[in-house]
Motif scaffolding. Structure first.
Motif, short mmCIF file in Angstrom:
data_model
loop_
_atom_site.label_atom_id
_atom_site.label_comp_id
_atom_site.label_asym_id
_atom_site.label_seq_id
_atom_site.Cartn_x
_atom_site.Cartn_y
_atom_site.Cartn_z
N GLY A 7 -2.53 5.95 -1.37
CA GLY A 7 -3.81 5.28 -1.19
C GLY A 7 -3.98 4.06 -2.07
O GLY A 7 -4.88 3.25 -1.84
N ASP A 8 -3.15 3.91 -3.10
CA ASP A 8 -3.25 2.75 -3.99
C ASP A 8 -2.70 1.50 -3.32
O ASP A 8 -1.77 1.56 -2.51
N CYS A 9 -3.27 0.35 -3.68
CA CYS A 9 -2.80 -0.96 -3.23
C CYS A 9 -2.46 -1.77 -4.48
O CYS A 9 -3.09 -1.62 -5.52
N PHE A 10 -1.45 -2.62 -4.37
CA PHE A 10 -1.18 -3.51 -5.49
C PHE A 10 -0.66 -4.85 -5.00
O PHE A 10 0.03 -4.93 -3.98
N LEU A 11 -1.06 -5.89 -5.73
CA LEU A 11 -0.61 -7.25 -5.47
C LEU A 11 0.20 -7.73 -6.66
O LEU A 11 -0.17 -7.47 -7.81
N LEU A 12 1.28 -8.45 -6.39
CA LEU A 12 2.08 -9.11 -7.41
C LEU A 12 1.89 -10.60 -7.18
O LEU A 12 2.27 -11.12 -6.14
N THR A 13 1.28 -11.27 -8.14
CA THR A 13 0.82 -12.64 -7.92
C THR A 13 1.73 -13.70 -8.53
O THR A 13 1.42 -14.89 -8.42
N ARG A 14 2.83 -13.30 -9.16
CA ARG A 14 3.73 -14.26 -9.79
C ARG A 14 5.14 -14.09 -9.26
O ARG A 14 5.51 -13.04 -8.72
N CYS A 15 5.93 -15.11 -9.47
CA CYS A 15 7.34 -15.06 -9.07
C CYS A 15 8.12 -14.36 -10.18
O CYS A 15 8.84 -14.99 -10.97
N GLN A 16 7.95 -13.03 -10.27
CA GLN A 16 8.60 -12.22 -11.28
C GLN A 16 9.22 -10.99 -10.60
O GLN A 16 8.61 -10.37 -9.73
N GLY A 17 10.43 -10.65 -11.02
CA GLY A 17 11.08 -9.48 -10.46
C GLY A 17 10.32 -8.21 -10.81
O GLY A 17 9.56 -8.16 -11.78
N PHE A 18 10.55 -7.14 -10.02
CA PHE A 18 9.87 -5.88 -10.29
C PHE A 18 10.75 -4.71 -9.88
O PHE A 18 11.73 -4.87 -9.14
N THR A 19 10.39 -3.53 -10.38
CA THR A 19 11.14 -2.31 -10.11
C THR A 19 10.18 -1.22 -9.68
O THR A 19 9.10 -1.06 -10.26
N LEU A 20 10.56 -0.47 -8.66
CA LEU A 20 9.82 0.70 -8.21
C LEU A 20 10.73 1.92 -8.35
O LEU A 20 11.93 1.84 -8.09
N VAL A 22 0.86 -1.18 0.00
CA VAL A 22 0.00 0.00 0.00
C VAL A 22 0.90 1.23 0.00
O VAL A 22 1.82 1.34 0.81
N VAL A 23 0.65 2.15 -0.93
CA VAL A 23 1.38 3.42 -0.98
C VAL A 23 0.74 4.37 0.03
O VAL A 23 -0.45 4.69 -0.08
N THR A 24 1.49 4.79 1.01
CA THR A 24 0.95 5.64 2.06
C THR A 24 1.28 7.12 1.87
O THR A 24 0.71 7.98 2.53
N LYS A 25 2.20 7.41 0.93
CA LYS A 25 2.55 8.80 0.65
C LYS A 25 3.25 8.88 -0.69
O LYS A 25 4.07 8.02 -1.03
N GLY A 26 2.92 9.92 -1.47
CA GLY A 26 3.64 10.17 -2.71
C GLY A 26 3.21 9.29 -3.88
O GLY A 26 2.16 8.64 -3.84
N THR A 27 4.03 9.29 -4.92
CA THR A 27 3.76 8.53 -6.13
C THR A 27 5.04 7.90 -6.65
O THR A 27 6.15 8.35 -6.33
N CYS A 28 4.89 6.86 -7.46
CA CYS A 28 6.04 6.26 -8.15
C CYS A 28 5.52 5.38 -9.28
O CYS A 28 4.31 5.24 -9.47
N TRP A 29 6.45 4.78 -10.01
CA TRP A 29 6.13 3.84 -11.08
C TRP A 29 6.48 2.44 -10.65
O TRP A 29 7.46 2.22 -9.92
N LEU A 30 5.68 1.49 -11.11
CA LEU A 30 5.92 0.07 -10.87
C LEU A 30 6.06 -0.62 -12.22
O LEU A 30 5.19 -0.50 -13.08
N ARG A 31 7.17 -1.35 -12.38
CA ARG A 31 7.36 -2.14 -13.59
C ARG A 31 7.65 -3.58 -13.18
O ARG A 31 8.53 -3.83 -12.35
N VAL A 32 6.91 -4.52 -13.77
CA VAL A 32 7.06 -5.94 -13.46
C VAL A 32 7.65 -6.64 -14.68
O VAL A 32 7.21 -6.41 -15.82
N GLU A 33 8.63 -7.49 -14.45
CA GLU A 33 9.27 -8.21 -15.55
C GLU A 33 8.23 -8.96 -16.38
O GLU A 33 7.37 -9.65 -15.83
#
Length: 326
Positions: A77-90, A55-66
């Motif tokens: 306020g946004d929430c996100f789930l990553l449901t696979r065994c894949q690397g990611f970048t914030l 859950v993002v509690t402050k600010g903004t950023c980008w999420l990239r998933v392999e």
């Protein structure tokens, strides 16, 4: 803890099946070190083991998933789930040379800080599952489930996560039970949000719930998994011919109707062996097997262990050691 406003597009029958499924999923959950960042930054994370939630509690950023075609913008306020065994970048700028998450979170501080922090923060954790069948239930989910802060389920998810983190950090009586229930609440809210979205799920029970006819068959199975269901009986419940029903069920759910029934029975049996004092023969009868031998053979084929071995093994607590970050 409140619930969102009415869900007009989801029938009570569908929600009963959803409750049934989530009720059988007992996750092992861990809370990650949070992140507090400022300025321009980019962090690369290794593939998580299990379902990652933040859950993002402050600010903004980008999420990239392999493997995913485009990055996702996430905000406070946004929430996100990553449901696979894949690397990611914030990061604020994904073109920057990324820092290693292992390096950022190596210091013994929580939250971890980048550039002294103050502009962006998030909290989160991870779900793992205690049986192969429970993990398979989530294979139909998209790689990334993004719940925006203005969606009805987001406030409930955030409150559940806040309490979940609080329970994990303080060893209080009843914390394990509360943690398990909060983990289930978060999963339900994510599924609700996805069911109400315009995104079409991949084949699996999730798409089945969104299909009016197939959801009737799923509801029938879940209402009485011990019955000797036949393809004819299930097609009748769905209001379809046998051949049409068999094709549609497989297309939508990804497995044949009786294959789904068998998998659901094995999950019920696994949890029954772990959480009750019933004998193997009683568990077998409760999921529709008259022969303990036939049940044991089916159980071993699915779980790679015998029912007796599964019954003797002890499960881990809901709050495991902190093994992943952000």
């Amino acid at each position: 803890m409140g619930v969102p406003n009415a869900l007009p597009k989801v029938s009570s029958r569908v929600m009963d099946v959803l409750s049934d499924i989530i009720g059988q999923v007992t996750p092992d959950a861990s809370v990650s070190a949070g992140l507090d960042a400022a300025g321009e930054w980019c962090i690369a994370f290794e593939a998580p083991n299990g379902i990652k939630f933040n859950v993002v509690t402050k600010g903004t950023c980008w999420l990239r998933v392999e493997g995913e075609p485009a990055p996702i913008f996430v905000a406070e306020g946004d929430c996100f789930l990553l449901t696979r065994c894949q690397g990611f970048t914030l990061g604020t700028d994904l073109s920057l040379p990324p820092l290693s998450a292992q390096e950022v979170f190596s210091a013994d501080q929580n939250p971890a800080r980048v550039n002294e922090g103050g502009a962006f923060s998030l909290v989160g954790g991870r779900f793992a599952f205690r049986s192969k069948q429970a993990a398979h239930l989530f294979e139909g989910f998209p790689v990334v489930v993004h719940v925006r802060g203005d969606e009805p389920s987001a406030p409930v998810f955030r409150r559940a996560l806040e309490q979940f983190v609080d329970e994990a950090r303080f060893d209080r009586p009843g914390g394990r039970l509360i943690g398990e229930r909060l983990a289930q609440i978060m999963l339900v809210e994510i599924v609700r949000s996805h069911l109400l979205s315009s995104n079409r799920p991949a084949p699996g029970w999730l798409r089945g719930l969104a299909d009016a006819r197939i959801s009737r068959a799923l509801s029938t199975i879940h209402a009485a998994p011990e019955r000797k269901w036949t393809l004819s009986a299930l097609s009748h419940a769905a209001g379809m011919s046998r051949s049409h029903f068999a094709r549609r069920f497989r297309d939508v759910v990804g497995v044949p109707p009786l294959g789904y029934l068998r998998s659901w029975r094995m999950l019920l049996a696994f949890n029954g062996l772990k959480t009750t004092q019933k004998r193997v023969g009683e568990i077998a009868q409760s999921v529709g097997y008259e022969s303990e031998s036939a049940f044991s053979t089916a159980f071993r084929r699915v779980n790679n262990i015998s029912p007796g071995t599964a019954q003797r093994k002890t499960g881990r607590g809901v709050f495991t050691e902190r093994s992943d970050k952000a």
